[in-house]
Scaffold this motif. Structure first.
Motif, PDB file in Angstrom:
ATOM      1  N   LEU A 164      72.583  50.751  70.126  1.00 51.93           N
ATOM      2  CA  LEU A 164      72.036  51.179  68.842  1.00 51.93           C
ATOM      3  C   LEU A 164      70.903  52.181  69.037  1.00 51.93           C
ATOM      4  CD1 LEU A 164      71.784  50.834  65.749  1.00 51.93           C
ATOM      5  CD2 LEU A 164      70.174  48.978  66.203  1.00 51.93           C
ATOM      6  N   LEU A 165      70.006  51.903  69.981  1.00 48.54           N
ATOM      7  CA  LEU A 165      68.898  52.822  70.244  1.00 48.54           C
ATOM      8  C   LEU A 165      69.396  54.170  70.751  1.00 48.54           C
ATOM      9  CD1 LEU A 165      66.431  50.334  71.960  1.00 48.54           C
ATOM     10  CD2 LEU A 165      66.133  51.411  69.723  1.00 48.54           C
ATOM     11  N   ARG A 166      70.370  54.121  71.658  1.00 48.29           N
ATOM     12  CA  ARG A 166      70.884  55.372  72.225  1.00 48.29           C
ATOM     13  C   ARG A 166      71.541  56.229  71.154  1.00 48.29           C
ATOM     14  NH1 ARG A 166      75.340  55.828  77.149  1.00 48.29           N
ATOM     15  NH2 ARG A 166      75.334  58.119  77.305  1.00 48.29           N
ATOM     16  N   ARG A 167      72.356  55.577  70.323  1.00 49.16           N
ATOM     17  CA  ARG A 167      73.050  56.324  69.271  1.00 49.16           C
ATOM     18  C   ARG A 167      72.064  56.851  68.226  1.00 49.16           C
ATOM     19  NH1 ARG A 167      76.339  52.752  68.529  1.00 49.16           N
ATOM     20  NH2 ARG A 167      75.454  51.698  66.717  1.00 49.16           N
ATOM     21  N   GLY A 168      71.095  56.005  67.857  1.00 52.20           N
ATOM     22  CA  GLY A 168      70.149  56.418  66.833  1.00 52.20           C
ATOM     23  C   GLY A 168      69.249  57.550  67.278  1.00 52.20           C
ATOM     24  N   THR A 169      68.739  57.485  68.514  1.00 48.39           N
ATOM     25  CA  THR A 169      67.794  58.509  68.967  1.00 48.39           C
ATOM     26  C   THR A 169      68.476  59.824  69.307  1.00 48.39           C
ATOM     27  OG1 THR A 169      67.938  57.586  71.213  1.00 48.39           O
ATOM     28  CG2 THR A 169      66.138  56.821  69.810  1.00 48.39           C
ATOM     29  N   THR A 170      69.737  59.776  69.721  1.00 45.29           N
ATOM     30  CA  THR A 170      70.420  61.014  70.110  1.00 45.29           C
ATOM     31  C   THR A 170      71.155  61.670  68.955  1.00 45.29           C
ATOM     32  OG1 THR A 170      72.376  59.750  70.820  1.00 45.29           O
ATOM     33  CG2 THR A 170      70.693  60.224  72.479  1.00 45.29           C
ATOM     34  N   GLU A 171      71.619  60.886  67.995  1.00 45.25           N
ATOM     35  CA  GLU A 171      72.441  61.440  66.921  1.00 45.25           C
ATOM     36  C   GLU A 171      71.680  61.594  65.606  1.00 45.25           C
ATOM     37  OE1 GLU A 171      75.970  59.148  66.435  1.00 45.25           O
ATOM     38  OE2 GLU A 171      76.565  59.285  68.534  1.00 45.25           O
ATOM     39  N   LEU A 172      70.645  60.776  65.368  1.00 54.39           N
ATOM     40  CA  LEU A 172      70.028  60.738  64.048  1.00 54.39           C
ATOM     41  C   LEU A 172      68.556  61.132  64.052  1.00 54.39           C
ATOM     42  CD1 LEU A 172      71.547  57.334  62.850  1.00 54.39           C
ATOM     43  CD2 LEU A 172      72.424  59.627  62.415  1.00 54.39           C
ATOM     44  N   LEU A 173      67.818  60.683  65.048  1.00 51.42           N
ATOM     45  CA  LEU A 173      66.377  60.855  65.032  1.00 51.42           C
ATOM     46  C   LEU A 173      65.955  62.132  65.751  1.00 51.42           C
ATOM     47  CD1 LEU A 173      66.600  57.924  64.127  1.00 51.42           C
ATOM     48  CD2 LEU A 173      64.631  57.377  65.537  1.00 51.42           C
ATOM     49  N   SER A 174      64.828  62.664  65.337  1.00 48.27           N
ATOM     50  CA  SER A 174      64.229  63.818  66.014  1.00 48.27           C
ATOM     51  C   SER A 174      63.491  63.328  67.252  1.00 48.27           C
ATOM     52  CB  SER A 174      63.258  64.516  65.068  1.00 48.27           C
ATOM     53  OG  SER A 174      62.147  63.666  64.804  1.00 48.27           O
ATOM     54  N   PRO A 175      63.105  64.243  68.156  1.00 51.20           N
ATOM     55  CA  PRO A 175      62.311  63.826  69.318  1.00 51.20           C
ATOM     56  C   PRO A 175      61.006  63.136  68.932  1.00 51.20           C
ATOM     57  CG  PRO A 175      63.260  65.979  69.717  1.00 51.20           C
ATOM     58  CD  PRO A 175      63.561  65.643  68.284  1.00 51.20           C
ATOM     59  N   ALA A 176      60.353  63.613  67.869  1.00 58.85           N
ATOM     60  CA  ALA A 176      59.104  62.972  67.434  1.00 58.85           C
ATOM     61  C   ALA A 176      59.362  61.540  66.986  1.00 58.85           C
ATOM     62  CB  ALA A 176      58.474  63.781  66.300  1.00 58.85           C
ATOM     63  N   GLU A 177      60.442  61.342  66.247  1.00 60.32           N
ATOM     64  CA  GLU A 177      60.787  59.990  65.805  1.00 60.32           C
ATOM     65  C   GLU A 177      61.189  59.117  66.992  1.00 60.32           C
ATOM     66  OE1 GLU A 177      62.469  61.305  61.393  1.00 60.32           O
ATOM     67  OE2 GLU A 177      63.779  61.280  63.139  1.00 60.32           O
ATOM     68  N   THR A 178      61.879  59.718  67.959  1.00 62.90           N
ATOM     69  CA  THR A 178      62.256  58.970  69.167  1.00 62.90           C
ATOM     70  C   THR A 178      61.015  58.485  69.909  1.00 62.90           C
ATOM     71  OG1 THR A 178      64.324  60.217  69.401  1.00 62.90           O
ATOM     72  CG2 THR A 178      63.463  59.125  71.374  1.00 62.90           C
ATOM     73  N   ALA A 179      60.007  59.325  70.010  1.00 60.99           N
ATOM     74  CA  ALA A 179      58.767  58.914  70.668  1.00 60.99           C
ATOM     75  C   ALA A 179      58.117  57.750  69.930  1.00 60.99           C
ATOM     76  CB  ALA A 179      57.806  60.104  70.743  1.00 60.99           C
ATOM     77  N   LEU A 180      58.162  57.783  68.595  1.00 60.59           N
ATOM     78  CA  LEU A 180      57.587  56.681  67.812  1.00 60.59           C
ATOM     79  C   LEU A 180      58.367  55.389  68.032  1.00 60.59           C
ATOM     80  CD1 LEU A 180      56.748  58.481  64.443  1.00 60.59           C
ATOM     81  CD2 LEU A 180      55.192  57.816  66.272  1.00 60.59           C
ATOM     82  N   VAL A 181      59.687  55.494  68.204  1.00 62.94           N
ATOM     83  CA  VAL A 181      60.493  54.308  68.503  1.00 62.94           C
ATOM     84  C   VAL A 181      60.064  53.696  69.836  1.00 62.94           C
ATOM     85  CG1 VAL A 181      62.820  53.492  69.075  1.00 62.94           C
ATOM     86  CG2 VAL A 181      62.482  55.030  67.147  1.00 62.94           C
ATOM     87  N   ILE A 182      59.859  54.539  70.837  1.00 64.14           N
ATOM     88  CA  ILE A 182      59.435  54.049  72.160  1.00 64.14           C
ATOM     89  C   ILE A 182      58.089  53.349  72.051  1.00 64.14           C
ATOM     90  CG2 ILE A 182      58.720  54.791  74.460  1.00 64.14           C
ATOM     91  CD1 ILE A 182      60.859  56.987  74.290  1.00 64.14           C
ATOM     92  N   VAL A 183      57.163  53.958  71.322  1.00 66.78           N
ATOM     93  CA  VAL A 183      55.836  53.350  71.151  1.00 66.78           C
ATOM     94  C   VAL A 183      55.949  52.015  70.427  1.00 66.78           C
ATOM     95  CG1 VAL A 183      53.597  53.630  70.020  1.00 66.78           C
ATOM     96  CG2 VAL A 183      54.633  55.565  71.208  1.00 66.78           C
ATOM     97  N   GLU A 184      56.765  51.982  69.382  1.00 68.73           N
ATOM     98  CA  GLU A 184      56.930  50.748  68.604  1.00 68.73           C
ATOM     99  C   GLU A 184      57.516  49.633  69.465  1.00 68.73           C
ATOM    100  OE1 GLU A 184      56.765  48.374  65.128  1.00 68.73           O
ATOM    101  OE2 GLU A 184      55.969  50.389  65.485  1.00 68.73           O
ATOM    102  N   LEU A 185      58.530  49.937  70.249  1.00 69.99           N
ATOM    103  CA  LEU A 185      59.143  48.926  71.120  1.00 69.99           C
ATOM    104  C   LEU A 185      58.160  48.459  72.189  1.00 69.99           C
ATOM    105  CD1 LEU A 185      62.698  50.480  71.614  1.00 69.99           C
ATOM    106  CD2 LEU A 185      62.123  48.460  70.261  1.00 69.99           C
ATOM    107  N   ARG A 186      57.369  49.380  72.706  1.00 73.62           N
ATOM    108  CA  ARG A 186      56.406  48.996  73.736  1.00 73.62           C
ATOM    109  C   ARG A 186      55.330  48.072  73.148  1.00 73.62           C
ATOM    110  NH1 ARG A 186      57.497  49.354  78.888  1.00 73.62           N
ATOM    111  NH2 ARG A 186      57.734  51.638  79.015  1.00 73.62           N
ATOM    112  N   GLN A 187      54.941  48.316  71.925  1.00 73.18           N
ATOM    113  CA  GLN A 187      53.957  47.456  71.270  1.00 73.18           C
ATOM    114  C   GLN A 187      54.504  46.056  71.025  1.00 73.18           C
ATOM    115  OE1 GLN A 187      52.886  49.639  67.751  1.00 73.18           O
ATOM    116  NE2 GLN A 187      51.450  50.989  68.837  1.00 73.18           N
ATOM    117  N   GLN A 188      55.815  45.953  70.858  1.00 70.89           N
ATOM    118  CA  GLN A 188      56.449  44.656  70.641  1.00 70.89           C
ATOM    119  C   GLN A 188      56.823  43.958  71.946  1.00 70.89           C
ATOM    120  OE1 GLN A 188      59.712  44.958  67.849  1.00 70.89           O
ATOM    121  NE2 GLN A 188      58.565  46.296  66.487  1.00 70.89           N
TER     122      GLN A 188
END
Length: 310
Positions: free
Chosen positions: A239-263
């Motif tokens: 899900l993460l791979r598909r979402g970050t490569t097909e739907l999200l921008s690089p800026a949004e991808t970085a926010l996903v990484i930060v959010e997951l790291r915080q969790q």
């Protein structure tokens, strides 16, 4: 169907006899219908049907009414045998076994004689039947967890469709050929403009981020967290791979990484960084690295760059 087979059983007495009558009437009705089905045949009379079963009209009337009298085992055997023959000829199922029919007869006979064991056994049978019906209802009901997961999948599909529509609208508003020099310069300018924060204090930079970018990143991270928590880490990474490569921008991808790291989902972060750096082009990878550095995650920024070099 003759009236003596369809007459209502009025009152609440003899519940075991009622169960026996409810099982006997369809079998007697089957014999009556088949014996009266010929074009030249007159409807079979009650006395004729009773004689066919080695009984008499009076006894048969008592057997199918709330009269205390209960048929004997031999009558039940004759009735079941004849009903099976008629059912085989007509292709109609009998709907009950001989053993079950005899059990009903035994229970009704114990009720007539006031046998406490038979009455108690009948009560236990009723209780178990009711419990089985309740369990069947529960088993047929939809699983709450499955309903929740299905809703989450539907929400994810709806989000993906919305993001695709927005991406298509943005591309339509900026119809610059990607292969031309002007197109490349325009895309680079847009990436820089999107990446660069306003010249304000570091603590205020988060407020310059798009609320929509943050919401999309949090939603994708939450869906991946739920899948991982349900014992489906591979599905979460997909899900993460598909979402970050097909739907999200690089800026949004970085926010996903930060959010997951915080969790504290470090294993998902490490896997996502590896596949993103390996599969994406230099420009998205560098943009993600820059965004991560701005978000205070220099280690992850370096990790995504190293993944791109492998």
């Amino acid at each position: 169907m003759p009236h003596w087979l369809t007459k209502p059983l009025v009152g609440d007495s003899l519940p075991r006899k009622r169960q026996l009558i409810a099982a006997m009437r369809p079998l007697l009705g089957l014999l009556w219908a088949q014996s009266s089905a010929g074009p030249d045949s007159a409807p079979l009379k009650q006395a004729e049907l009773a004689e066919h079963l080695d009984s008499n009209s009076t006894s048969l009337s008592r057997f199918v009414s709330l009269d205390p009298r209960v048929p004997g085992q031999k009558f039940i055997e004759n009735l079941y045998k004849e009903a099976c023959l008629e059912a085989a000829a007509s292709g109609v199922p009998v709907g009950i076994t001989l053993e079950a029919l005899q059990d009903l007869r035994t229970s009704a006979d114990g009720e007539r004689r006031g046998c406490p064991s038979c009455v108690e056994l009948g009560g236990r049978i009723d209780s178990l039947t009711s419990e089985l019906s309740s369990l069947t209802t529960q088993l047929n009901a939809p699983c709450p967890a499955c309903v929740t997961r299905e809703k989450e999948r539907d929400d994810a599909v709806a989000l993906a469709a919305s993001l695709r529509r927005e991406a298509a609208e943005l591309r339509a508003k900026v119809p610059v050929p990607e292969t031309s020099e002007a197109g490349l310069q325009a895309r680079l300018a847009m990436a820089k403009a999107r990446r660069a924060p306003l010249p304000v204090h570091r603590q205020q930079q988060d407020r310059q981020r798009s609320q929509k970018e943050a919401a999309v990143a949090r939603q994708l991270a939450a869906q991946a967290r739920d899948l991982d928590g349900a014992g489906q880490p591979d599905e979460a990474l997909a899900l993460l791979r598909r979402g970050t490569t097909e739907l999200l921008s690089p800026a949004e991808t970085a926010l996903v990484i930060v959010e997951l790291r915080q969790q504290k989902l470090d294993h998902l972060v490490d896997d996502l960084i590896h596949v993103y750096g390996r599969d994406q082009g230099d420009r998205p990878v560098m943009t993600v690295a820059a965004e991560l550095h701005e978000e205070g995650a220099p280690d992850d920024a370096g990790a995504v760059l190293r993944a791109a070099l492998k």
